[in-house]
Structure formats: C-alpha cells, structure tokens
Scaffold this motif. Structure first.
Motif, PDB file in Angstrom:
ATOM      1  N   TRP A  64      43.419  55.873  -6.609  1.00  0.00           N
ATOM      2  CA  TRP A  64      41.975  56.067  -6.437  1.00  0.00           C
ATOM      3  C   TRP A  64      41.590  56.225  -4.970  1.00  0.00           C
ATOM      4  O   TRP A  64      40.648  56.932  -4.644  1.00  0.00           O
ATOM      5  CB  TRP A  64      41.181  54.943  -7.106  1.00  0.00           C
TER       6      TRP A  64
ATOM      7  N   HIS B 232      41.110  60.667  -4.147  1.00  0.00           N
ATOM      8  CA  HIS B 232      39.923  60.442  -3.310  1.00  0.00           C
ATOM      9  C   HIS B 232      38.979  61.627  -3.477  1.00  0.00           C
ATOM     10  O   HIS B 232      39.411  62.779  -3.483  1.00  0.00           O
ATOM     11  CB  HIS B 232      40.346  60.326  -1.843  1.00  0.00           C
TER      12      HIS B 232
ATOM     13  N   LYS C 173      37.158  59.635 -15.179  1.00  0.00           N
ATOM     14  CA  LYS C 173      36.036  59.900 -14.274  1.00  0.00           C
ATOM     15  C   LYS C 173      35.749  61.392 -14.269  1.00  0.00           C
ATOM     16  O   LYS C 173      36.674  62.199 -14.242  1.00  0.00           O
ATOM     17  CB  LYS C 173      36.385  59.447 -12.853  1.00  0.00           C
TER      18      LYS C 173
END
Length: 411
Positions: free
Chosen positions: A218, A223, A398
């Motif tokens: 992450w 990133h 995500k």
C-alpha cells in the motif's frame, strides 16, 4: 578454492559469485540489460531514492539463495552441487523477461505475454547458447524437477525473490516498515516431505514478513501517485500506438518502433523471432527518450501526456471503496474536453478508472508451514496467535480514478 568474483551490495554487503556458469550468467548481455531497467519503475516519483535496478535485485536474490542452500545443507538436507548451482542460476534469471516499466509494457506494447513467459523464452535461448548448461535450472524454474522445494525457493510464499525485493525496496525507498529480517527467516527454513517449512521459533519473523509485505504494497507498490504516473504512461503509449496505426511518423528507437507499428499478440511473440530480438533491445531509456521528443509533438493528446510525465505534472487520484458514478465520469470527461479543446473521445486518454485487489496471504497459493519440535506442522494462519494473519488473508478492494487536474490546481 575456485576463483570467484566479489560484488559490494549496499543491502547485503559482499556477494560472492563463483567463476564458471554463475559468473557467465551475471556477465551475459541479457542479464546486463537489467542494469538499464529500474526495479520500481515510476515509484521514484514518490520515493526519489528508488533508483535501484532489476540487476541489483537479481544479485540480491542470488545471494539469499546461496545463504539458504548453505543453511538447508547444514541441517542435513541433501542438495547436490549441481542442484545448488541450478537453483542459483534459476534465481539469477527469474526476472530476465522484464521489460521497461514491466506491467505498463504488458498492458500496451506486448499483448497477452507475461514477463514469466518471456523469461522462460530467454532462458531457453541462453541454454542453447551455453550448450545445455541451464537445463536443470529451467526444470526447477518450471517446477518440473522432482525436488519441489527447490522450485519453492525460486517461486513461492517465502521465495528469495520476495525476500530480496522487500528488503531492497524498503532500503531504497526509505520505507523502513518493509525491512524484513531476511537472514533470520533463512536460518529458520527447513524441508519436510519435500516442502519448505519454518521452525516454530521463526514464527514472529514470518508474521513480521507478511505484515511488511502488506505495508510495502500500500505504501510503495500501489501508492496512489505511482498508480497515477503509471496510468499516464499507459495512456501515452496507447496514444502513440493509435497514431502509429494511422500512419503518423513518430520518433522512437528501432526496438520501440517495432512494437508501436506492429500489433504483437502471444502467438506472434512465440513464432516471430523479431519480437524477442526487439524486446531485448528495449529498456527504460527507449521510453524516456521517446517521451522527451513526443512532448513537442503536434498531437495535443500525445504531447500533453508526455510533458506531464517528463515534468511530473501528475494526474489527480481519488481512491474510494466504491466505483466512480457514470455522472461524475461524464463531468470529468466534459471538463477535460473543454480544457484541452479536444473531443470527448480523446479526453478519455486523460481519465482512468481501475480497482486494485490485494490480499497478502493466500493459503491455496502455497502455504507457509510451521514445524514444531515434535515434527508436527501447522499452517501459519492457524499457528499464529496474531489476529493479523486472518486480516491479511482478507481481500482488500480499492477503486482508483485518475484524471487530468483542472487548470487552476497545482500539484
């Protein structure tokens, strides 16, 4: 003692490379090409220190493999010299099929061929050149060798590839959470029933390793700025490919030109020797040089994207737990179209939506087995008294949306 070469590595100190097959591999043009490909691609946009190469990573993984063989042998696991050399050769060559900005390339210039498949093609080619000396290494790499644990050392939950890249990427990015105790993990490894196991007293090191991996994913690999930068490069290459298909003359090195002006799929890659020839001529420099020249191209889409990458004018990124609404997408496209005076169709190059799914430990993949003093084994997920392992194996999803910033926004 036979002659050897010593390389000084900032992460592990001195790395010994024995003269002979292993030294010949290190000096081979195909491995030297990796000195011109950065391990972390565009992550240096976030972590300026991340300038290390895939070549450095290959040497580090080789060093860890040498240490592992030493420890496993000391514990009474019988490994022939020829097997040791072969597994060391396999780890040296495991990344040889990477192109520049690896996954970007797989999504744009070369369709349907993974870097693992290209690695294998290049190993076969070197094996032919080296008169069959890599035969055993290739068998281990493909998991066709009877001693299965050797393949696990090259590709598995606790392989030398992972142990090196987590430690090395943590070192060069400065993200200290990724700094795993690779030496301790290696000392704890053993083999039972042809499967790698970890001694019970190494359980905390493994928990730490799995946590570090999650943090590095992450914080570094996924990133949001790196993701945005990568999307821009994908858009630029797709635009260049489209212009090439329309017959527009574009500046590019001969190797890059080959992939821009030809549509290369899996079958083509396997059957047309020109594909591999051009592929091994590609490195990061081909892409950067092209982008510099394209940044003044008359095509507004190509030049805007190229300038953005060269001058680090990055897309804006929003991360959420649900996908972007169609209405919001429409609004962004309309704004970009007005901002750059381009059609809505072309504005799509400046918007990218995707999702990323990540779970760090999948038992089905290749379990990490903990072995106790009485010889019994347990999967880490059951053996661990930390809640984290069950959390780690939970999927995280995500949604990312990356797009050109409105004019007034800086970055």
């Amino acid at each position: 003692m036979s002659e050897r070469k010593i390389i000084n590595d900032p992460v592990f100190g001195f790395i010994n490379i024995p003269k002979g097959l292993l030294y010949d591999i290190v000096c081979h043009p195909l491995l030297q090409r990796l000195t011109r490909i950065k391990q972390l691609g565009l992550a240096s946009a976030v972590y300026p220190g991340a300038q290390h190469t895939r070549f450095q990573h290959s040497l580090g993984a080789f060093h860890l493999m040498s240490e592992t063989i030493k420890h496993l042998t000391a514990k009474g696991n019988f490994i022939f010299d020829s097997e040791a050399e072969a597994v060391q050769a396999a780890i040296l060559l495991h990344d040889i099929g990477h192109g520049p900005f690896s996954h970007v390339l797989e999504n744009t210039l070369v369709g349907g061929v993974s870097h693992e498949e290209i690695s294998l093609m290049l190993m076969e080619r070197m094996n032919h050149e080296m008169k069959g000396q890599l035969h055993l290494a290739i068998q281990i790499f493909k998991d066709e060798y009877p001693k299965k644990f050797l393949h696990q050392l090259v590709s598995g939950q606790l392989d030398m590839d992972r142990l090196d890249y987590l430690r090395r990427d943590s070192f060069y990015t400065g993200v200290t959470e990724g700094n795993i105790g690779s030496a301790r993990i290696i000392k704890m490894l053993d083999v039972k029933d042809d499967h790698l196991v970890v001694e019970a007293k190494g359980i905390y090191s493994i928990e730490n390793f799995l946590m570090s991996r999650r943090l590095m994913y992450w914080q570094v690999y996924l990133h949001k700025t790196s993701v945005a930068y990568e999307k821009m490069l994908i858009s630029a290459l797709l635009r260049a490919k489209k212009l090439a298909a329309q017959g527009t003359e574009l500046f590019a090195s001969p190797a890059l030109k080959f992939f821009l002006y030809n549509t290369i799929g899996k079958e083509e890659f396997y059957n047309n020797p020109n594909c591999l020839e051009n592929f091994i001529q590609l490195d990061d420099n081909d892409i950067w040089t092209a982008l510099k020249v394209w940044s003044t191209h008359s095509d507004i889409v190509l030049s805007s994207l190229s300038r953005g990458i060269i001058n680090r004018k990055l897309f804006k990124v929003e991360v959420s737990s649900s996908p972007i609404s169609i209405r919001k997408k429409e609004e962004i496209i309309q704004r970009i179209s007005n901002q750059l005076l381009i059609s809505k169709k072309d504005a799509n190059y400046f918007l990218s939506t995707s999702y990323i799914e990540n779970n760090m430990y999948k038992k089905e993949d290749d379990s990490i087995e903990i072995i106790y003093n009485d010889g019994s084994t347990k999967d880490i997920a059951e053996a661990s008294d930390m809640l984290n392992i069950s959390l780690l194996s939970r999927k995280v999803k995500k949604y990312y949306v990356c797009y050109l910033r409105p004019e007034k926004e800086g970055h």
